[in-house]
Design a protein around this motif. Structure first.
Motif, PDB file in Angstrom:
ATOM      1  N   GLU A 150      -6.974  -3.630  -3.326  1.00  0.00           N
ATOM      2  CA  GLU A 150      -7.949  -3.367  -2.062  1.00  0.00           C
ATOM      3  C   GLU A 150      -9.178  -3.930  -2.168  1.00  0.00           C
ATOM      4  N   ARG A 203       0.914  -1.293   0.130  1.00  0.00           N
ATOM      5  CA  ARG A 203       0.098   0.191   0.027  1.00  0.00           C
ATOM      6  C   ARG A 203       0.930   1.296  -0.133  1.00  0.00           C
ATOM      7  N   TYR A 230      -4.060  -0.461  -7.658  1.00  0.00           N
ATOM      8  CA  TYR A 230      -4.373  -0.120  -6.185  1.00  0.00           C
ATOM      9  C   TYR A 230      -5.779  -0.576  -5.718  1.00  0.00           C
TER      10      TYR A 230
END
Length: 384
Positions: free
Chosen positions: A162, A135, A158
């Motif tokens: 998630e 992250r 990204y």
């Protein structure tokens, strides 16, 4: 030694078909002493037999040779990308290499592959279940890239990262319900939602890193923070410090006028005047920009029904400098403030305002000055 090529061709064929990998590796190492340029064949062979660590080390060693020329026609860039892909997809097998240092070196060298390399570095950590480090890499990548293409690549990776964590958490919660897991799941959902909300702001940052002197992009960024006064003020303050009037794309005076308008909309004329006062001292590229600031200031005073202040602003803007400071040669090298007194539209606005508020004598005196400066237009003559 003249017969070596004939012997090695048969010997390598035997090595490739040998059922004992260690024997084959030793044969290839002997062959490299005879022909060091055949290292790419050796690397391919190592990958075929699953010796990823040795292949990566050999590829890294090859890239450290400044004068190496690929017999397969591969560029240094292509070889570097192959190394990055190899080490990122096999983190457990390349302990001997400093993978993060290699990829960051690639980021400095091949800026056109920034998006791909940031995603590869994050993938390296994900494959080792180091999710927090992954992250951090995504965040660092988003805050450093300078093209929309790279930003989109990193942002999409990204969000998928998630979402995959949330899916895994939901499956775990369905299998074995647990309050702690539920709490962590809600936190992950909130984090993903926050990331999606930040997208316009992050994209704006990319565009401004690409061109920090774009007036339009700064105004768009300020509009993003509607309802967040502190952020709007910070954005405008950063914008007027960053944008060089000589390099600006767009009209730089708009930044100052919109900054002042923000304070005006919040009934804070005092700060609006401070902003506009600073704007009048900015070394704009053209007189038009400076005149627009003075005109905007006077219009703000009129909107607030401060008529005397509006007249005072225009009176200050149209002060005629002493004759010793006038002339083409002196004004040519002077800042735009020295040429403002010749701006016809500013004088016309001042004359119109005086006609409405100050009476005949003051208006006549203003028109006389316009004639004296020889900046009169047919319309001004008719008005006179």
């Amino acid at each position: 030694i003249t017969q070596h090529e004939r012997v090695w061709e048969l010997y390598l064929n035997f090595a490739r078909n040998c059922k004992v990998p260690e024997t084959a590796v030793r044969v290839y190492k002997r062959y490299l002493q005879f022909d060091p340029d055949a290292v790419e064949d050796y690397i391919e062979f190592l990958l075929d037999i699953g010796r990823v660590s040795e292949a990566a080390l050999k590829l890294a060693e090859l890239l450290n040779r400044e004068n190496f020329v690929s017999l397969r026609g591969k560029s240094r860039h292509k070889l570097w990308m192959e190394l990055c892909e190899l080490v990122c997809k096999n983190p457990s097998q390349v302990k001997a290499l400093r993978v993060e240092a290699i990829i960051r070196s690639g980021l400095r060298t091949f800026s056109d592959e920034a998006g791909h390399l940031w995603c590869a570095l994050a993938d390296f950590f994900i494959r080792q279940a180091f999710f927090e480090q992954a992250r951090d890499v995504y965040e660092e990548g988003i805050s450093s890239v300078v093209t929309v293409r790279d930003f989109s690549m990193i942002f999409d990776a990204y969000t998928q990262f998630e979402e995959s964590l949330i899916s895994a958490q939901m499956e775990q919660q369905m299998a074995t319900p647990d309050d702690d897991v539920q709490e962590e799941l809600e936190m992950r959902l909130a984090r993903l939602e926050r990331l999606m909300e930040r997208r316009p702001e992050l994209l704006s940052s990319v565009l401004l890193r690409q061109n920090p002197h774009s007036v339009h992009e700064w105004l768009k960024r300020a509009a993003l923070f509607d309802g967040q006064p502190a952020k709007v003020i910070h954005t405008f303050a950063t914008a007027v410090k960053t944008v060089d009037p000589q390099l600006a794309i767009g009209k730089p005076h708009n930044l100052w006028l919109q900054f002042a308008k923000f304070y005006e909309d919040h009934n804070d004329l005092k700060n609006a005047r401070v902003i506009l006062r600073k704007a009048t001292q900015v070394p704009f590229k053209t007189v038009e920009d400076l005149a627009a600031v003075w005109t905007g200031w006077a219009e703000m005073e009129l909107r607030a029904k401060k008529y005397n202040e509006a007249l005072a602003v225009l009176a200050e803007a149209t002060i005629i400098p002493p004759a010793a400071n006038r002339g083409k040669e002196k004004e040519a090298n002077a800042p735009v403030q020295a040429r403002l007194y010749k701006h016809t539209k500013l004088w016309a606005f001042y004359a119109d305002l005086q006609e409405s508020l100050a009476g005949f004598d003051a208006t006549k005196e203003t028109y006389d000055k316009i004639f004296e400066l020889r900046i009169v237009t047919p319309q001004l003559v008719l008005n006179y």
